[in-house]
Write a protein that holds these residues in place. Sequence first.
Motif, PDB file in Angstrom:
ATOM      1  N   THR A  74       8.096   5.459  -5.611  1.00  0.00           N
ATOM      2  CA  THR A  74       7.975   6.275  -6.699  1.00  0.00           C
ATOM      3  C   THR A  74       8.925   7.387  -6.799  1.00  0.00           C
ATOM      4  O   THR A  74       9.557   7.938  -5.844  1.00  0.00           O
ATOM      5  N   LEU A  75       9.523   7.658  -8.227  1.00  0.00           N
ATOM      6  CA  LEU A  75      10.746   8.450  -8.614  1.00  0.00           C
ATOM      7  C   LEU A  75      10.016   9.352  -9.442  1.00  0.00           C
ATOM      8  O   LEU A  75       9.715   9.099 -10.535  1.00  0.00           O
ATOM      9  N   THR A  76       9.920  10.713  -9.108  1.00  0.00           N
ATOM     10  CA  THR A  76       8.915  11.572  -9.812  1.00  0.00           C
ATOM     11  C   THR A  76      10.000  12.613 -10.590  1.00  0.00           C
ATOM     12  O   THR A  76      11.024  13.130  -9.802  1.00  0.00           O
ATOM     13  N   ILE A  77      10.058  12.677 -11.739  1.00  0.00           N
ATOM     14  CA  ILE A  77      10.961  13.430 -12.408  1.00  0.00           C
ATOM     15  C   ILE A  77      10.335  14.581 -13.103  1.00  0.00           C
ATOM     16  O   ILE A  77       9.251  15.010 -13.650  1.00  0.00           O
ATOM     17  N   THR A  78      11.037  16.034 -12.534  1.00  0.00           N
ATOM     18  CA  THR A  78      10.264  17.438 -13.084  1.00  0.00           C
ATOM     19  C   THR A  78      11.225  18.112 -13.638  1.00  0.00           C
ATOM     20  O   THR A  78      12.410  17.618 -13.398  1.00  0.00           O
ATOM     21  N   PHE A  79      11.179  19.205 -13.879  1.00  0.00           N
ATOM     22  CA  PHE A  79      11.999  20.057 -14.598  1.00  0.00           C
ATOM     23  C   PHE A  79      11.789  21.281 -13.874  1.00  0.00           C
ATOM     24  O   PHE A  79      11.030  22.090 -13.544  1.00  0.00           O
ATOM     25  N   ASP A  80      13.240  21.807 -13.311  1.00  0.00           N
ATOM     26  CA  ASP A  80      13.389  23.040 -12.695  1.00  0.00           C
ATOM     27  C   ASP A  80      13.827  23.912 -13.483  1.00  0.00           C
ATOM     28  O   ASP A  80      14.837  24.077 -14.001  1.00  0.00           O
ATOM     29  N   LYS A  81      12.852  24.807 -13.743  1.00  0.00           N
ATOM     30  CA  LYS A  81      13.088  25.911 -14.805  1.00  0.00           C
ATOM     31  C   LYS A  81      13.955  26.938 -14.383  1.00  0.00           C
ATOM     32  O   LYS A  81      14.598  27.635 -15.273  1.00  0.00           O
ATOM     33  N   TRP A  82      14.488  27.277 -13.206  1.00  0.00           N
ATOM     34  CA  TRP A  82      15.450  28.087 -12.741  1.00  0.00           C
ATOM     35  C   TRP A  82      16.797  27.629 -12.759  1.00  0.00           C
ATOM     36  O   TRP A  82      17.520  28.236 -13.153  1.00  0.00           O
ATOM     37  N   ALA A  83      17.035  26.498 -12.532  1.00  0.00           N
ATOM     38  CA  ALA A  83      18.277  25.817 -12.952  1.00  0.00           C
ATOM     39  C   ALA A  83      18.624  25.284 -14.202  1.00  0.00           C
ATOM     40  O   ALA A  83      19.655  25.075 -14.748  1.00  0.00           O
ATOM     41  N   GLY A  84      17.444  24.845 -15.046  1.00  0.00           N
ATOM     42  CA  GLY A  84      17.423  24.413 -16.265  1.00  0.00           C
ATOM     43  C   GLY A  84      17.937  22.575 -16.252  1.00  0.00           C
ATOM     44  O   GLY A  84      18.568  22.188 -17.204  1.00  0.00           O
ATOM     45  N   THR A  85      17.510  21.997 -15.081  1.00  0.00           N
ATOM     46  CA  THR A  85      17.842  20.547 -14.669  1.00  0.00           C
ATOM     47  C   THR A  85      16.626  19.720 -14.556  1.00  0.00           C
ATOM     48  O   THR A  85      15.704  20.284 -14.087  1.00  0.00           O
ATOM     49  N   LEU A  86      16.772  18.535 -14.731  1.00  0.00           N
ATOM     50  CA  LEU A  86      15.646  17.623 -14.324  1.00  0.00           C
ATOM     51  C   LEU A  86      15.929  17.326 -12.970  1.00  0.00           C
ATOM     52  O   LEU A  86      17.288  17.427 -12.594  1.00  0.00           O
ATOM     53  N   ARG A  87      14.903  17.173 -12.265  1.00  0.00           N
ATOM     54  CA  ARG A  87      15.025  17.087 -10.732  1.00  0.00           C
ATOM     55  C   ARG A  87      14.309  15.581 -10.285  1.00  0.00           C
ATOM     56  O   ARG A  87      13.179  15.311 -11.036  1.00  0.00           O
ATOM     57  N   TYR A  88      14.750  14.821  -9.399  1.00  0.00           N
ATOM     58  CA  TYR A  88      14.637  13.458  -9.186  1.00  0.00           C
ATOM     59  C   TYR A  88      14.334  13.324  -7.936  1.00  0.00           C
ATOM     60  O   TYR A  88      15.154  13.590  -6.864  1.00  0.00           O
ATOM     61  N   GLN A  89      12.974  12.929  -7.492  1.00  0.00           N
ATOM     62  CA  GLN A  89      12.531  12.938  -6.304  1.00  0.00           C
ATOM     63  C   GLN A  89      11.980  11.595  -6.016  1.00  0.00           C
ATOM     64  O   GLN A  89      11.064  11.087  -6.686  1.00  0.00           O
ATOM     65  N   LEU A  90      12.435  11.051  -4.660  1.00  0.00           N
ATOM     66  CA  LEU A  90      12.185   9.654  -4.587  1.00  0.00           C
ATOM     67  C   LEU A  90      11.271   9.611  -3.149  1.00  0.00           C
ATOM     68  O   LEU A  90      11.529  10.425  -2.259  1.00  0.00           O
ATOM     69  N   GLU A  91      10.162   8.681  -3.220  1.00  0.00           N
ATOM     70  CA  GLU A  91       9.425   8.468  -1.955  1.00  0.00           C
ATOM     71  C   GLU A  91       9.169   6.863  -1.906  1.00  0.00           C
ATOM     72  O   GLU A  91       9.248   6.217  -3.028  1.00  0.00           O
ATOM     73  N   ASP A  92       8.857   6.529  -0.689  1.00  0.00           N
ATOM     74  CA  ASP A  92       8.737   4.990  -0.552  1.00  0.00           C
ATOM     75  C   ASP A  92       7.322   4.916  -0.929  1.00  0.00           C
ATOM     76  O   ASP A  92       6.371   5.749  -0.654  1.00  0.00           O
ATOM     77  N   GLY A  93       6.895   3.839  -1.468  1.00  0.00           N
ATOM     78  CA  GLY A  93       5.436   3.634  -1.997  1.00  0.00           C
ATOM     79  C   GLY A  93       5.018   4.449  -2.896  1.00  0.00           C
ATOM     80  O   GLY A  93       5.830   4.867  -3.638  1.00  0.00           O
TER      81      GLY A  93
END
Length: 200
Positions: free
Chosen positions: A109-128
């Motif tokens: 699973t690759l989860t994309i969220t918005f970092d409101k403090w940095a103004g960037t998209l954040r990409y977080q990876l986990e197995d399964g």
Amino acid sequence: MSGFRTTLINCQQCGRRIMVRPSDAERGSIKCSHIGCGAINTLATGSYFDETIVRGLPGFGQLTYLNEPSTTYPLQFGRNVIGTSELATIRVDRFMHNGKCFISRRHCTLTITFDKWAGTLRYQLEDGFADPDSGEKQFSLNGTSLNHIALQKTEIIDVADGGIITLGGADRFQLTHYLIEPVMLNTYKVELAFNPDHTQ
């Protein structure tokens, strides 16, 4: 300082409430008026970016299959379950190696969220992936790696732009972030009220 409203802050020395007026904000400091204090509080502004910006973005990045760079998979905001199953958000081909496919049906699973403090998209990876009905975590059969380092089963890790995600030890994908244009980003900037700057 147009649009600034009178606000209350805590004095950084005595901790009692003091009122900040537009003239104080413009000057960048305020003297505590409480008896026995008189501390000069330096004022600093903070800001964040409104999360509704994601509604207007034309994309959220992509994965490029490195064995065949013409094969790309566009990503969506939120959870991207990657695998060979029709139930996967990002359905990849069953790439064969000596007659075997090493990618699980719902591999990672690759989860994309918005970092409101940095103004960037954040990409977080986990197995399964987490089963949406039971919430139970199911892991891939052959593991997930980031930049040639295997993820632990319970690990969630940020993936930088250009990061290499390997599924099952055989199939490599390069992540390309979607970078938000500064001009667009600035239209979603929200200024916070003045606060004492404790770094001075």
